[in-house]
Enzyme design. Structure first.
Site, PDB file in Angstrom:
ATOM      1  N   LYS A 197      64.410  -2.520   0.807  1.00 55.59           N
ATOM      2  CA  LYS A 197      63.023  -2.258  -0.755  1.00 55.59           C
ATOM      3  C   LYS A 197      64.130  -0.977  -1.259  1.00 55.59           C
ATOM      4  CE  LYS A 197      60.275  -0.235   2.669  1.00 55.59           C
ATOM      5  NZ  LYS A 197      59.294  -0.199   2.803  1.00 55.59           N
ATOM      6  N   LEU A 229      69.135   2.419  18.868  1.00 54.97           N
ATOM      7  CA  LEU A 229      70.188   1.882  18.344  1.00 54.97           C
ATOM      8  C   LEU A 229      70.851   1.409  18.921  1.00 54.97           C
ATOM      9  CD1 LEU A 229      71.762   5.694  17.183  1.00 54.97           C
ATOM     10  CD2 LEU A 229      70.493   3.880  15.527  1.00 54.97           C
ATOM     11  N   HIS A 284      57.383   8.642  16.609  1.00 48.13           N
ATOM     12  CA  HIS A 284      59.004   8.086  16.554  1.00 48.13           C
ATOM     13  C   HIS A 284      58.760   7.220  15.998  1.00 48.13           C
ATOM     14  CE1 HIS A 284      62.774   9.564  16.525  1.00 48.13           C
ATOM     15  NE2 HIS A 284      63.092   8.990  17.595  1.00 48.13           N
ATOM     16  N   ARG A 312      59.631  11.345  27.228  1.00 49.83           N
ATOM     17  CA  ARG A 312      59.031  12.119  25.872  1.00 49.83           C
ATOM     18  C   ARG A 312      57.801  12.241  26.111  1.00 49.83           C
ATOM     19  NH1 ARG A 312      62.572   9.234  22.175  1.00 49.83           N
ATOM     20  NH2 ARG A 312      64.771   9.973  21.778  1.00 49.83           N
ATOM     21  N   GLU A 324      63.655  -2.569  15.189  1.00 51.44           N
ATOM     22  CA  GLU A 324      62.525  -1.982  15.490  1.00 51.44           C
ATOM     23  C   GLU A 324      61.594  -2.752  15.844  1.00 51.44           C
ATOM     24  OE1 GLU A 324      62.327   2.698  15.080  1.00 51.44           O
ATOM     25  OE2 GLU A 324      60.263   2.588  15.351  1.00 51.44           O
ATOM     26  N   GLU A 347      70.579  12.703  27.770  1.00 50.13           N
ATOM     27  CA  GLU A 347      69.065  13.097  27.270  1.00 50.13           C
ATOM     28  C   GLU A 347      68.319  13.240  28.781  1.00 50.13           C
ATOM     29  OE1 GLU A 347      69.384  11.093  24.178  1.00 50.13           O
ATOM     30  OE2 GLU A 347      69.977  12.674  22.731  1.00 50.13           O
TER      31      GLU A 347
HETATM   32  C1  LIG Z   1      64.499  11.355  12.689  1.00 53.55           C
HETATM   33  C2  LIG Z   1      65.289   9.750  14.068  1.00 53.55           C
HETATM   34  C3  LIG Z   1      65.996  10.209  14.580  1.00 53.55           C
HETATM   35  C4  LIG Z   1      65.818   8.925  15.540  1.00 53.55           C
HETATM   36  N1  LIG Z   1      67.241   9.383  16.475  1.00 53.55           N
HETATM   37  C5  LIG Z   1      67.401   8.324  17.567  1.00 53.55           C
HETATM   38  C6  LIG Z   1      69.157   8.399  17.894  1.00 53.55           C
HETATM   39  O1  LIG Z   1      69.468   9.402  18.036  1.00 53.55           O
HETATM   40  N2  LIG Z   1      68.683   6.993  18.757  1.00 53.55           N
HETATM   41  C7  LIG Z   1      68.307   6.513  18.886  1.00 53.55           C
HETATM   42  O2  LIG Z   1      68.588   5.385  20.069  1.00 53.55           O
HETATM   43  N3  LIG Z   1      67.027   5.914  17.901  1.00 53.55           N
HETATM   44  C8  LIG Z   1      67.362   7.110  17.143  1.00 53.55           C
HETATM   45  N4  LIG Z   1      65.979   6.877  16.678  1.00 53.55           N
HETATM   46  C9  LIG Z   1      65.069   5.222  16.309  1.00 53.55           C
HETATM   47  C10 LIG Z   1      66.517   4.640  15.678  1.00 53.55           C
HETATM   48  O3  LIG Z   1      66.462   5.259  14.329  1.00 53.55           O
HETATM   49  C11 LIG Z   1      65.415   3.534  15.141  1.00 53.55           C
HETATM   50  O4  LIG Z   1      64.721   2.869  16.390  1.00 53.55           O
HETATM   51  C12 LIG Z   1      66.474   2.198  14.782  1.00 53.55           C
HETATM   52  O5  LIG Z   1      67.413   2.986  13.931  1.00 53.55           O
HETATM   53  C13 LIG Z   1      65.836   0.494  14.158  1.00 53.55           C
HETATM   54  O6  LIG Z   1      67.224   0.281  13.175  1.00 53.55           O
HETATM   55  P1  LIG Z   1      66.772  -1.297  12.478  1.00 53.55           P
HETATM   56  O7  LIG Z   1      67.607  -2.114  12.008  1.00 53.55           O
HETATM   57  O8  LIG Z   1      65.483  -1.808  13.465  1.00 53.55           O
HETATM   58  O9  LIG Z   1      65.731  -0.591  11.413  1.00 53.55           O
HETATM   59  P2  LIG Z   1      65.988   0.779   9.747  1.00 53.55           P
HETATM   60  O10 LIG Z   1      67.610   1.925  10.167  1.00 53.55           O
HETATM   61  O11 LIG Z   1      64.985   1.148  10.058  1.00 53.55           O
HETATM   62  O12 LIG Z   1      66.306  -0.079   9.083  1.00 53.55           O
HETATM   63  C14 LIG Z   1      65.390  -0.606   8.283  1.00 53.55           C
HETATM   64  C15 LIG Z   1      65.632  -1.727   7.255  1.00 53.55           C
HETATM   65  O13 LIG Z   1      64.905  -2.576   6.011  1.00 53.55           O
HETATM   66  C16 LIG Z   1      64.012  -2.184   4.741  1.00 53.55           C
HETATM   67  N5  LIG Z   1      62.924  -2.408   4.666  1.00 53.55           N
HETATM   68  C17 LIG Z   1      62.041  -2.329   5.424  1.00 53.55           C
HETATM   69  N6  LIG Z   1      60.961  -2.956   4.902  1.00 53.55           N
HETATM   70  C18 LIG Z   1      61.964  -4.064   3.536  1.00 53.55           C
HETATM   71  C19 LIG Z   1      60.887  -4.599   2.819  1.00 53.55           C
HETATM   72  N7  LIG Z   1      59.376  -5.131   1.940  1.00 53.55           N
HETATM   73  N8  LIG Z   1      61.983  -5.658   2.199  1.00 53.55           N
HETATM   74  C20 LIG Z   1      62.884  -4.880   2.151  1.00 53.55           C
HETATM   75  N9  LIG Z   1      63.376  -4.235   2.838  1.00 53.55           N
HETATM   76  C21 LIG Z   1      62.794  -3.434   3.906  1.00 53.55           C
HETATM   77  C22 LIG Z   1      64.448  -0.661   5.205  1.00 53.55           C
HETATM   78  O14 LIG Z   1      64.214  -0.453   4.109  1.00 53.55           O
HETATM   79  C23 LIG Z   1      65.811  -0.624   6.374  1.00 53.55           C
HETATM   80  O15 LIG Z   1      67.002  -0.641   5.481  1.00 53.55           O
HETATM   81  C24 LIG Z   1      65.623   8.001  15.262  1.00 53.55           C
HETATM   82  C25 LIG Z   1      64.449   7.617  14.073  1.00 53.55           C
HETATM   83  C26 LIG Z   1      64.695   8.806  13.597  1.00 53.55           C
HETATM   84  C27 LIG Z   1      63.099   8.101  12.409  1.00 53.55           C
END
Ligand SMILES: Cc1cc2nc3c(=O)[nH]c(=O)nc-3n(C[C@H](O)[C@H](O)[C@H](O)COP(=O)(O)OP(=O)(O)OC[C@H]3O[C@@H](n4cnc5c(N)ncnc54)[C@H](O)[C@@H]3O)c2cc1C
Length: 542
Positions: free
Chosen positions: A39, A382, A341, A280, A365, A117
């Site tokens: 998005k 991650l 978070h 946590r 996630e 951690e």
């Molecule tokens: C500030 C912060 C720090 C963190 N630090 C850590 C860490 O150190 N270690 C760790 O393991 N985890 C950490 N986490 C958690 C971790 O980053 C996430 O759980 C993980 O990156 C999720 O990955 P994902 O691929 O599932 O989703 P995301 O990385 O959130 O990607 C989701 C994707 O889906 C897209 N999307 C969403 N809705 C739509 C839609 N309707 N249409 C089209 N596209 C859409 C978004 O644009 C994005 O590209 C952290 C999270 C945050 C917020």
């Protein structure tokens, strides 16, 4: 309004370009044509924001079995041992592959550098550029995926809903924000990797894009969701008025940072023997208790006793961000407060990302494999995105899929023209976020959960029209996710992991050592972890 003005076709559709989506796409690109809808820009995601690192049992002092034990312990009785085994074992293979592809994890000399951690028994968290682990991983995965001509990225394409017929998913409807048209992409397999839903709360570390779209879309399509009452509240987000709730990574406490109350006294030892490195949920609740005790609205994170150069090189992003707000973390204490978070629950999947709907897979996630149980071990998400993103891709390739039926290909969707004014959407979003934070946050009770549900349903009743407007759709999705969290939290009459009910402060192993599963009709059932039987079935059998 019939506004489907374009139909695309592909073998595999991936929704989202975070770690899970990119890793799935790389796998799928070896077997067919892949479209990745995202998005915003492809490099915008929660993953991009991840600081602390990625957990893996690769150091000399570590063992896979210890990583497994720590993960299950953090999950507070609800972690799925099979799913965790896959995570910690296959994690080694997929991290090694990331390194081969060029991920520059930090090193001490030639050796990888591991941090400890909270709730980890060993130093096992790899990090990159100090505290920019997520963006380094995204850089490498994006480069790898972009090099494959089979993989096409479609940025600024907002998914509105899944294309569903008789319990099978055949792609998605999306709003192409560049030409403002609603389009349809047809695919034999759809992999949802759309991330979390932190924006359902007013206090959150998550970026604006984390609006739970995938959870809401899957729910509308009829997929089962599991364990959505478990939302992790990170203890330490920057607390300054007008500033976003920037995350202050757990690694800061891992490297020796202290928590102090408003009177500058350390307090964590009074609440848990592991002090600042307690799980946590315990640290977050301890902070809430301390805030109440001292009548303040923040506590301090203190690094000032650590060496200044070390702080700057180990946490360059945190250092620079705080400096923007006139806080020099080498000499000033940082005001912090807990913030929403990470969602432990999500779309219920098997160990290969298969959901309860045909042709629909989920990873990262947005999904619930049961890896995190009731509480996630730091830096495991991650890893989950990496391992289960790849596994979902492999499963979609291996499963037999029928061709998209003709009637699905020719059908149009219908969308309402009645878009609400932006200021109303924004006001309602704020109201939902505050309601969720106040009544469905770190401390919950049945009375407030009921009030929250009533209020939320009232707010939702003004946004029933199916408009293809991104802001309005995100708001509807947040309200759906909020409702699912509340209903599941009401059903779980106990306290476990990140879910704390002051009216049921203890764990109830007999009734609730089970995963909640919520259906399209919003009925909540509790399923036995090992046998997959519901609580009612288990009780009948014993
Ligand atoms: C500030 C912060 C720090 C963190 N630090 C850590 C860490 O150190 N270690 C760790 O393991 N985890 C950490 N986490 C958690 C971790 O980053 C996430 O759980 C993980 O990156 C999720 O990955 P994902 O691929 O599932 O989703 P995301 O990385 O959130 O990607 C989701 C994707 O889906 C897209 N999307 C969403 N809705 C739509 C839609 N309707 N249409 C089209 N596209 C859409 C978004 O644009 C994005 O590209 C952290 C999270 C945050 C917020």
């Amino acid at each position: 309004m019939n506004s489907d003005t374009g139909v695309l076709r592909t073998d595999f559709l991936v929704i989202g370009s975070g770690i899970a989506g990119l890793r799935a796409a790389i796998e799928l690109g070896s077997a067919g044509k892949v479209i990745v809808l995202t998005k915003d820009r492809p490099d915008e995601s929660n993953t991009e924001w991840a600081q602390g690192g990625i957990a893996v049992a690769l150091s000399d002092e570590d063992e896979v079995s210890l990583h497994l034990e720590d993960t299950l312990r953090a999950g507070d009785g609800l972690g799925n041992p099979e799913a965790v085994k896959v995570l910690v074992e296959e994690g080694i293979k997929y991290i090694s592959e990331l390194i081969e592809w060029g991920t520059a994890f930090d090193r001490e000399g030639t050796h990888l550098s591991f941090t400890k951690e909270a709730a980890h028994s060993r130093s096992r968290v790899l990090h990159a550029k100090g505290d920019s682990t997520g963006s380094e991983i995204i850089r490498v995965l994006l480069k790898k995926a972009s090099a494959n001509p089979n993989i096409v990225f479609k940025p600024h394409c907002f998914c509105l809903d899944l294309v569903v017929q008789d319990g099978s998913v055949w792609g998605a409807f999306f709003l192409d924000e560049q030409d403002k048209r609603v389009k349809k992409v047809l695919a034999q397999s759809t992999i949802l990797t759309s991330g979390g839903a932190g924006q359902v709360y007013s206090e959150t570390t998550n970026p604006d894009l984390a609006t739970g779209d995938g959870l809401a879309m899957a729910h509308r399509a009829g997929a089962l969701l599991s364990d959505v009452e478990f939302f992790q509240f990170h203890p330490t987000a920057l607390f300054l008025s007008g500033a976003p709730r920037f995350l202050l990574t757990e690694a800061i406490r891992g490297e020796g940072g202290y928590l102090r109350n408003i009177d500058c006294s350390r307090f964590m030892r009074q609440y848990h023997e592991m002090g600042e490195l307690a799980p946590r949920d315990i640290v977050s609740r301890s902070i809430v208790a301390e805030l109440k005790k001292t009548s303040s609205n923040f506590v301090y994170l203190d690094l000032t006793h650590l060496e200044g150069n070390f702080i700057q090189s180990r946490f360059p992003r945190v250092y620079a961000t705080c400096l923007n707000y006139n806080i020099d973390i080498t000499v000033d204490m940082i005001p912090v407060h807990p913030a929403a978070h990470y969602l432990m629950g999500g779309i219920k999947t098997d160990l290969s990302g298969r959901t309860s709907l045909e042709n629909l897979y989920a990873a990262g996630e947005v999904a619930c494999t049961g890896v995190h149980g009731a509480n996630r071990l730091a830096s495991n998400s991650l890893l989950e995105g990496l391992v289960y993103g790849a596994r979902a891709g492999l499963a979609a390739i291996a499963d037999t899929h029928l061709a998209v039926p003709n009637e699905v290909a020719s059908s149009n969707s219908s969308w309402s023209d009645h878009t609400q004014e932006l200021h109303r959407i924004n006001e309602t979003k704020l109201a939902v976020q505050h309601l969720m934070w106040e009544k469905v946050g770190i401390l919950r009770n049945g009375k407030e959960l009921k009030e929250a549900l009533r209020h939320l349903l009232h707010l939702s009743s003004h946004f029933m029209a199916n408009t293809p407007d991104r802001s309005e759709c995100e708001l509807r999705n947040l309200m759906t996710v909020g409702e699912l969290i509340i209903v599941s939290a009401m059903a779980r009459e106990e306290s476990r992991g990140a879910h704390y009910r002051s009216d049921y402060p203890c764990k109830d192993e007999q009734k609730f050592k089970n995963h909640s599963v919520i259906s399209k009709s919003k009925h909540v059932d509790f399923i036995d972890i090992v046998s997959s039987k519901s609580t009612a079935e288990t009780q009948k059998a014993t």
